[in-house]
Design an enzyme around this catalytic site. Structure first.
Site, mmCIF file in Angstrom:
data_model
loop_
_atom_site.group_PDB
_atom_site.id
_atom_site.type_symbol
_atom_site.label_atom_id
_atom_site.label_comp_id
_atom_site.label_asym_id
_atom_site.label_seq_id
_atom_site.Cartn_x
_atom_site.Cartn_y
_atom_site.Cartn_z
ATOM 1 N N GLU A 216 -0.241 -2.666 -6.192
ATOM 2 C CA GLU A 216 0.716 -1.481 -5.669
ATOM 3 C C GLU A 216 -0.647 -0.689 -4.586
ATOM 4 O OE1 GLU A 216 3.164 -0.397 -5.253
ATOM 5 O OE2 GLU A 216 4.135 -1.566 -6.008
ATOM 6 N N CYS A 250 -2.546 8.420 -3.629
ATOM 7 C CA CYS A 250 -2.267 6.726 -2.497
ATOM 8 C C CYS A 250 -1.542 6.553 -1.692
ATOM 9 C CB CYS A 250 -1.941 5.308 -3.461
ATOM 10 S SG CYS A 250 -0.158 5.832 -4.545
#
Length: 469
Positions: A216, A250
């Protein structure tokens, strides 16, 4: 590598692997018990965890910690508890006509011992969200949290040790050397959240043992303003998405693509929206600080580079914060050679790139690595669908930011340089499971007709199969 460190980590792994070997398919009751302990741990110690995160950041909004780090874990656990029985069930799969009356099944099995490497920006959520999925799937879990949030990491290690046996779930703390050694362990699955450059190194380390990985990562996630957008509403929602955790997210919008004629009014709308959300920056309890002096200096360096290369900087406030809080700044007229347009920003800086025809915005997105998130603002459904069809991104939110991350009934993950694999909800359960195909042959199997010796009967049957298969 330090030999004592190597031996300590391998001993922890072998302890968990031995426990898994004794109980390779935990029952529904066992898994529910582990999830309920994780839920109690999170709810009972929410204030202590929020305090630890504030200590690590210098200042972190308590409410953001409660929402983004703690509620998200509680919500994920409750979702798993509601659906776990169905996820664990052996699943029927279609069977081709020529194999009937046999049948196909998919049997979910835990993989074994899962390693999780979590980052500093959401230090509890990004450790425990994959952990809850791994526990739901019946695995043992080892977690290496970030060394940049030592207070939170130490508290997590203490709490996990109080609520779980070491062979169920454990937290390994330490500096970068520990993290490097951790990724070299022969886990049954390795889950990493962090930057793309480090993700490449993690994948290389895991490849030595053919350990499957979920990465991720991040990237430069764009927010596209269509000419049909409500600028005021878009500005408020972009400001929220950008400044949650001071941009250290993110999936924060990294930059904005806006029609040339809308850049000026959008800029003013963004400044007004930021000032409504955060009337002041210095001392504002709702506004989070940058996690470390090094990261603060990096962001200052991005601004200095942009200014030196001709960009116009529009700070949203006149404050001069006394700590590591950084004044949100809009960067106008950015060029492709500026560091702020080449690097993932991960802070409260927002470049606005102008475009003429909508195809220019699409081309700009497609010229770079595939981002973790994409945001589109507007009311023109044809224009929206064109962008969705012609761009790639890990996930999309339309007319808002961030919120696709919170959907337990949707997978979350990157694509290309922004990551591989997905989790949340059943996708997390499947990531940490082997969906083992099982073919159940019938006593009346017609497949015996395909045994040798071969001849005309075989050829006629094969010809028939080609017509019906």
């Amino acid at each position: 590598m330090d030999q004592a460190l190597h031996e300590r980590l391998h001993l922890m792994l072998e302890q968990q692997r031995a426990a898994f070997d004794r109980d390779r398919l935990p029952t529904l009751a066992q898994r529910r018990d582990r999830l309920q302990r994780l839920l109690r741990m999170t709810a009972t110690h929410a204030d202590a965890l929020a305090h630890a995160m504030a200590s690590d950041f210098g200042h972190r909004s308590r409410h953001e910690s409660l929402l983004a780090d703690l509620f998200t874990v509680e919500s994920g656990v409750r979702h798993a508890l509601r659906h776990l029985k169905r996820w664990m069930a052996v699943r029927r799969a279609p069977t081709a006509l020529h194999f009937l009356p046999a049948g196909n099944r998919l049997m979910p099995q835990p993989l074994g011992v899962v390693g999780i490497v979590s980052p500093w920006n959401y230090p509890y959520y990004l450790a425990m969200a994959p952990a809850l999925a791994a526990l739901a799937a019946g695995n043992r879990v080892m977690i290496k949290p970030s060394e940049l949030t030592p207070a939170t990491s130490a508290l997590m290690a203490k709490l996990v040790a109080e609520h779980f046996a070491p062979d169920e779930m454990t937290v390994v703390t330490g500096e970068a050397e520990v993290g490097k050694a951790f990724t070299q362990l022969p886990f049954d699955h390795l889950f990493f959240t962090g930057s793309t450059p480090v993700g490449r190194l993690v994948a290389l380390a895991a490849a030595q043992h053919l350990t499957p990985v979920t990465l991720e990562l991040g990237g430069k996630s764009p927010a596209i303003i269509d000419r049909s957008a409500d600028l005021g509403r878009a500005a408020e929602r972009i400001a929220f998405g950008k400044l949650l955790n001071a941009g250290q997210t993110c999936v924060a919008p990294d930059y904005v693509l806006a029609p040339k004629e809308l850049v000026k009014p959008l800029t003013e709308a963004l400044i007004a929206a930021v000032r409504r959300l955060y009337p002041r920056i210095d001392g504002n309890p709702d506004y989070t600080a940058i996690v470390s002096p090094r990261h603060h200096a990096r962001l200052k360096g991005l601004l200095d580079d942009a200014r030196a290369r001709g960009a116009t900087l529009r700070p949203t406030h006149d404050d001069t914060p006394a700590d590591r809080r950084l004044v949100p700044t809009i960067v106008l007229d950015p060029s492709a050679d500026m560091a702020v347009m080449r690097e993932e920003i991960f802070g409260p800086l927002l470049p606005i790139v102008s475009y003429g025809h909508p195809s220019e915005a699409i081309a700009h997105v497609n010229a770079g690595d595939r981002p973790l998130a994409l945001y589109w603002f507007g009311e023109d459904k044809a224009a929206r669908d064109d962008v969705l069809a012609r761009t790639h991104a890990g996930g999309v939110t339309v007319n808002d930011c961030i919120w696709h991350l919170g959907q337990e009934d949707q997978p979350f993950g990157g694509v290309g340089a922004s990551g591989m694999g997905a989790y949340h909800g059943v996708w997390g359960f499947n990531t940490f499971s082997k969906l083992k195909p099982v073919f159940l042959q019938s006593r009346l199997a017609g497949t015996a007709l395909f045994h040798p010796p071969y001849g005309k009967t075989f050829e006629r049957l094969l010809g028939l199969l080609k017509k019906i298969a």
